[in-house]
Design a protein around this motif. Sequence first.
Motif, PDB file in Angstrom:
ATOM      1  N   UNK A  62     -19.553 -53.983 -23.607  1.00 37.90           N
ATOM      2  CA  UNK A  62     -18.822 -54.759 -24.667  1.00 37.90           C
ATOM      3  C   UNK A  62     -18.226 -54.098 -25.713  1.00 37.90           C
ATOM      4  N   UNK A  63     -18.645 -53.041 -26.206  1.00 37.62           N
ATOM      5  CA  UNK A  63     -18.299 -52.039 -27.290  1.00 37.62           C
ATOM      6  C   UNK A  63     -16.954 -51.415 -26.468  1.00 37.62           C
ATOM      7  N   UNK A  69      -9.399 -52.767 -25.805  1.00 35.97           N
ATOM      8  CA  UNK A  69      -8.427 -54.125 -26.211  1.00 35.97           C
ATOM      9  C   UNK A  69      -7.610 -53.485 -27.470  1.00 35.97           C
ATOM     10  N   UNK A  70      -8.477 -53.053 -28.385  1.00 33.28           N
ATOM     11  CA  UNK A  70      -7.914 -52.397 -29.642  1.00 33.28           C
ATOM     12  C   UNK A  70      -7.018 -51.509 -29.484  1.00 33.28           C
ATOM     13  N   UNK A  74      -2.416 -51.424 -30.034  1.00 29.85           N
ATOM     14  CA  UNK A  74      -1.937 -50.639 -30.967  1.00 29.85           C
ATOM     15  C   UNK A  74      -0.865 -49.599 -29.818  1.00 29.85           C
ATOM     16  N   UNK A  75      -1.342 -49.328 -28.709  1.00 32.02           N
ATOM     17  CA  UNK A  75      -0.310 -48.822 -27.805  1.00 32.02           C
ATOM     18  C   UNK A  75       0.631 -49.253 -27.552  1.00 32.02           C
ATOM     19  N   UNK A  76       0.822 -50.621 -27.332  1.00 34.89           N
ATOM     20  CA  UNK A  76       1.952 -51.463 -26.691  1.00 34.89           C
ATOM     21  C   UNK A  76       3.350 -51.105 -27.462  1.00 34.89           C
ATOM     22  N   UNK A  77       3.405 -50.803 -28.708  1.00 33.13           N
ATOM     23  CA  UNK A  77       4.328 -50.491 -29.502  1.00 33.13           C
ATOM     24  C   UNK A  77       5.288 -49.248 -28.918  1.00 33.13           C
ATOM     25  N   UNK A 114      -3.517 -61.086 -22.344  1.00 29.00           N
ATOM     26  CA  UNK A 114      -4.392 -60.503 -21.433  1.00 29.00           C
ATOM     27  C   UNK A 114      -5.779 -60.024 -22.337  1.00 29.00           C
ATOM     28  N   UNK A 115      -5.516 -59.543 -23.564  1.00 31.47           N
ATOM     29  CA  UNK A 115      -6.788 -59.239 -24.306  1.00 31.47           C
ATOM     30  C   UNK A 115      -7.691 -60.639 -24.659  1.00 31.47           C
TER      31      UNK A 115
END
Length: 120
Positions: A62-63, A69-70, A74-77, A114-115
Amino acid sequence: MSFHNSSSAADITEVEKRRMNDMPGLDIDERDRDLLQRQRELEDLDGNTKVNWEMIKKLTVCGVAFLNDAYDMFAINIVAMILGFVYYHDAEGAAQNTVPKKWDTLIKIAVQIGCLLGQL
């Protein structure tokens, strides 16, 4: 006051009667009975729960998924800028090296969806 040893609703009722005798003018209603029942169940869980290998594996997975996801959000930009340089390098004017707004928005919305689905 601990209700750890009580095993039925009758025991809780007995505890409530003693509590009412200790505090005159205090009326125990259905909400208080529910709270006492919840408290007893949580104390039972606390007393019986042990850390084991299965729990450690689940928490680790889970972690890692949460951090992944985090990172994706942030990386999608940066990914959107790279896509602009790769696929729109031959555009003219201000649109050169940039993804069109509608596609940029759709890409970022897809990451959010997706997240969300990944968490379910």
